[in-house]
Write a protein that holds these residues in place. Sequence first.
Motif, PDB file in Angstrom:
ATOM      1  N   MET A  83     101.254  21.009  89.103  1.00  0.00           N
ATOM      2  CA  MET A  83     102.354  21.080  88.013  1.00  0.00           C
ATOM      3  C   MET A  83     103.942  20.262  87.733  1.00  0.00           C
ATOM      4  O   MET A  83     104.387  21.013  88.727  1.00  0.00           O
ATOM      5  CB  MET A  83     102.219  22.539  86.920  1.00  0.00           C
ATOM      6  N   ASN A  84     103.304  19.121  87.253  1.00  0.00           N
ATOM      7  CA  ASN A  84     104.689  18.703  87.034  1.00  0.00           C
ATOM      8  C   ASN A  84     105.529  18.667  85.709  1.00  0.00           C
ATOM      9  O   ASN A  84     104.593  18.923  84.798  1.00  0.00           O
ATOM     10  CB  ASN A  84     104.644  17.032  87.597  1.00  0.00           C
ATOM     11  N   SER A  85     106.588  17.950  85.441  1.00  0.00           N
ATOM     12  CA  SER A  85     107.203  18.154  84.000  1.00  0.00           C
ATOM     13  C   SER A  85     106.652  19.770  83.207  1.00  0.00           C
ATOM     14  O   SER A  85     106.752  18.873  82.195  1.00  0.00           O
ATOM     15  CB  SER A  85     107.411  17.390  82.686  1.00  0.00           C
ATOM     16  N   LEU A  86     107.509  20.330  84.166  1.00  0.00           N
ATOM     17  CA  LEU A  86     107.058  21.732  83.294  1.00  0.00           C
ATOM     18  C   LEU A  86     107.610  22.125  82.510  1.00  0.00           C
ATOM     19  O   LEU A  86     109.151  21.637  81.988  1.00  0.00           O
ATOM     20  CB  LEU A  86     106.842  23.142  84.487  1.00  0.00           C
ATOM     21  N   LYS A  87     107.135  22.376  81.103  1.00  0.00           N
ATOM     22  CA  LYS A  87     107.426  22.914  79.778  1.00  0.00           C
ATOM     23  C   LYS A  87     108.172  24.291  80.209  1.00  0.00           C
ATOM     24  O   LYS A  87     106.798  24.684  80.658  1.00  0.00           O
ATOM     25  CB  LYS A  87     107.127  22.199  78.952  1.00  0.00           C
ATOM     26  N   PRO A  88     108.637  24.885  79.487  1.00  0.00           N
ATOM     27  CA  PRO A  88     108.471  26.772  78.754  1.00  0.00           C
ATOM     28  C   PRO A  88     107.259  26.621  77.760  1.00  0.00           C
ATOM     29  O   PRO A  88     107.119  27.650  77.907  1.00  0.00           O
ATOM     30  CB  PRO A  88     109.806  26.007  77.569  1.00  0.00           C
ATOM     31  N   GLU A  89     106.825  26.017  77.350  1.00  0.00           N
ATOM     32  CA  GLU A  89     105.560  26.387  76.529  1.00  0.00           C
ATOM     33  C   GLU A  89     104.453  26.486  77.595  1.00  0.00           C
ATOM     34  O   GLU A  89     103.798  26.953  77.627  1.00  0.00           O
ATOM     35  CB  GLU A  89     104.715  25.553  75.634  1.00  0.00           C
ATOM     36  N   ASP A  90     104.743  26.200  78.671  1.00  0.00           N
ATOM     37  CA  ASP A  90     103.996  26.149  80.240  1.00  0.00           C
ATOM     38  C   ASP A  90     103.345  27.485  80.722  1.00  0.00           C
ATOM     39  O   ASP A  90     102.496  28.352  81.323  1.00  0.00           O
ATOM     40  CB  ASP A  90     103.598  25.241  80.919  1.00  0.00           C
ATOM     41  N   THR A  91     104.618  28.791  80.472  1.00  0.00           N
ATOM     42  CA  THR A  91     104.681  29.421  80.825  1.00  0.00           C
ATOM     43  C   THR A  91     103.348  30.968  80.448  1.00  0.00           C
ATOM     44  O   THR A  91     103.349  30.465  79.321  1.00  0.00           O
ATOM     45  CB  THR A  91     106.017  30.600  80.190  1.00  0.00           C
ATOM     46  N   ALA A  92     103.228  31.045  81.462  1.00  0.00           N
ATOM     47  CA  ALA A  92     101.179  32.017  81.573  1.00  0.00           C
ATOM     48  C   ALA A  92     101.560  32.431  82.628  1.00  0.00           C
ATOM     49  O   ALA A  92     101.675  31.843  83.594  1.00  0.00           O
ATOM     50  CB  ALA A  92     100.569  30.580  80.776  1.00  0.00           C
ATOM     51  N   VAL A  93     100.446  33.382  82.601  1.00  0.00           N
ATOM     52  CA  VAL A  93      99.544  34.173  83.842  1.00  0.00           C
ATOM     53  C   VAL A  93      98.098  32.821  84.051  1.00  0.00           C
ATOM     54  O   VAL A  93      97.752  32.492  83.003  1.00  0.00           O
ATOM     55  CB  VAL A  93      98.709  34.960  83.672  1.00  0.00           C
ATOM     56  N   TYR A  94      98.546  32.218  85.276  1.00  0.00           N
ATOM     57  CA  TYR A  94      97.120  30.972  85.546  1.00  0.00           C
ATOM     58  C   TYR A  94      96.570  32.135  86.651  1.00  0.00           C
ATOM     59  O   TYR A  94      96.341  32.282  87.563  1.00  0.00           O
ATOM     60  CB  TYR A  94      97.885  29.267  86.387  1.00  0.00           C
ATOM     61  N   TYR A  95      95.421  31.776  85.516  1.00  0.00           N
ATOM     62  CA  TYR A  95      93.676  31.981  86.601  1.00  0.00           C
ATOM     63  C   TYR A  95      93.258  30.476  87.209  1.00  0.00           C
ATOM     64  O   TYR A  95      92.777  29.623  86.539  1.00  0.00           O
ATOM     65  CB  TYR A  95      92.554  32.457  85.620  1.00  0.00           C
ATOM     66  N   CYS A  96      92.640  31.629  88.138  1.00  0.00           N
ATOM     67  CA  CYS A  96      91.491  30.047  88.932  1.00  0.00           C
ATOM     68  C   CYS A  96      89.964  30.391  88.608  1.00  0.00           C
ATOM     69  O   CYS A  96      89.664  31.694  88.255  1.00  0.00           O
ATOM     70  CB  CYS A  96      91.464  30.277  90.431  1.00  0.00           C
ATOM     71  N   ALA A  97      88.955  29.440  88.491  1.00  0.00           N
ATOM     72  CA  ALA A  97      87.876  30.276  88.039  1.00  0.00           C
ATOM     73  C   ALA A  97      87.278  29.085  88.441  1.00  0.00           C
ATOM     74  O   ALA A  97      87.350  28.260  88.976  1.00  0.00           O
ATOM     75  CB  ALA A  97      87.770  30.049  86.776  1.00  0.00           C
ATOM     76  N   ALA A  98      85.329  29.735  88.601  1.00  0.00           N
ATOM     77  CA  ALA A  98      84.302  28.625  89.577  1.00  0.00           C
ATOM     78  C   ALA A  98      82.713  29.233  88.733  1.00  0.00           C
ATOM     79  O   ALA A  98      82.821  29.681  88.326  1.00  0.00           O
ATOM     80  CB  ALA A  98      84.467  29.193  91.001  1.00  0.00           C
ATOM     81  N   SER A  99      82.251  27.498  88.675  1.00  0.00           N
ATOM     82  CA  SER A  99      81.460  27.928  88.123  1.00  0.00           C
ATOM     83  C   SER A  99      80.193  27.276  89.024  1.00  0.00           C
ATOM     84  O   SER A  99      80.235  26.330  89.941  1.00  0.00           O
ATOM     85  CB  SER A  99      80.933  26.949  86.822  1.00  0.00           C
ATOM     86  N   GLN A 100      79.587  27.981  89.049  1.00  0.00           N
ATOM     87  CA  GLN A 100      78.310  28.536  89.860  1.00  0.00           C
ATOM     88  C   GLN A 100      77.125  26.816  89.874  1.00  0.00           C
ATOM     89  O   GLN A 100      76.806  26.477  90.493  1.00  0.00           O
ATOM     90  CB  GLN A 100      77.007  29.601  90.388  1.00  0.00           C
ATOM     91  N   ARG A 101      77.146  26.664  89.006  1.00  0.00           N
ATOM     92  CA  ARG A 101      76.122  25.614  88.215  1.00  0.00           C
ATOM     93  C   ARG A 101      76.865  24.420  88.023  1.00  0.00           C
ATOM     94  O   ARG A 101      76.576  23.541  87.083  1.00  0.00           O
ATOM     95  CB  ARG A 101      75.647  25.949  86.856  1.00  0.00           C
ATOM     96  N   ASN A 102      78.543  24.337  88.559  1.00  0.00           N
ATOM     97  CA  ASN A 102      78.967  23.062  88.785  1.00  0.00           C
ATOM     98  C   ASN A 102      78.791  22.231  87.044  1.00  0.00           C
ATOM     99  O   ASN A 102      79.816  20.896  87.251  1.00  0.00           O
ATOM    100  CB  ASN A 102      78.251  22.207  90.011  1.00  0.00           C
ATOM    101  N   TRP A 103      79.111  23.090  86.425  1.00  0.00           N
ATOM    102  CA  TRP A 103      79.654  22.542  84.907  1.00  0.00           C
ATOM    103  C   TRP A 103      81.443  22.289  84.637  1.00  0.00           C
ATOM    104  O   TRP A 103      82.131  22.855  85.479  1.00  0.00           O
ATOM    105  CB  TRP A 103      79.362  24.146  83.949  1.00  0.00           C
ATOM    106  N   MET A 104      81.440  21.296  83.996  1.00  0.00           N
ATOM    107  CA  MET A 104      82.361  20.401  84.034  1.00  0.00           C
ATOM    108  C   MET A 104      83.073  20.824  82.138  1.00  0.00           C
ATOM    109  O   MET A 104      82.736  20.231  81.265  1.00  0.00           O
ATOM    110  CB  MET A 104      82.585  19.326  83.633  1.00  0.00           C
ATOM    111  N   SER A 105      83.198  22.586  82.546  1.00  0.00           N
ATOM    112  CA  SER A 105      83.589  22.460  81.172  1.00  0.00           C
ATOM    113  C   SER A 105      85.096  23.548  80.516  1.00  0.00           C
ATOM    114  O   SER A 105      85.278  24.027  81.765  1.00  0.00           O
ATOM    115  CB  SER A 105      82.594  24.045  81.234  1.00  0.00           C
ATOM    116  N   SER A 106      85.410  23.847  79.316  1.00  0.00           N
ATOM    117  CA  SER A 106      86.416  23.852  78.850  1.00  0.00           C
ATOM    118  C   SER A 106      86.021  25.482  78.664  1.00  0.00           C
ATOM    119  O   SER A 106      86.785  26.194  78.354  1.00  0.00           O
ATOM    120  CB  SER A 106      86.802  22.532  78.270  1.00  0.00           C
TER     121      SER A 106
END
Length: 124
Positions: A83-106
Amino acid sequence: QVQLVESGGGLVQAGGSLRLSCAASGRTFSTYSGGWFRQAPGKEREFVAVISANGGSTSYADSVQGRFTISRDNAKNTVYLQMNSLKPEDTAVYYCAASQRNWMSSSYYSYDYWGQGTQVTVSS
């Protein structure tokens, strides 16, 4: 079963950088897509970025495009978020996730495994 553990969060000034790591257990992680989401206080969890199982495809939220880079090292069972050029609005808890179907989903619902999160705070 896959377990995900995030690290690398912290406090940084606006304009600064952080690199988050997501270490996964389980030999099948290299076949899963890996995603990052974030949740700010009082807001819903939102998509940040995703990478395919072999690392050949990536996708980003418009809000981080050009500033954040997702990558992975399958030999280390780890997904990263630079994460570069961070902004105050990037403040959050960041979570990692994994999809066993290899979906490229939002979509939050496309992911089967979640880490516990790491706090990122960007001061102005």
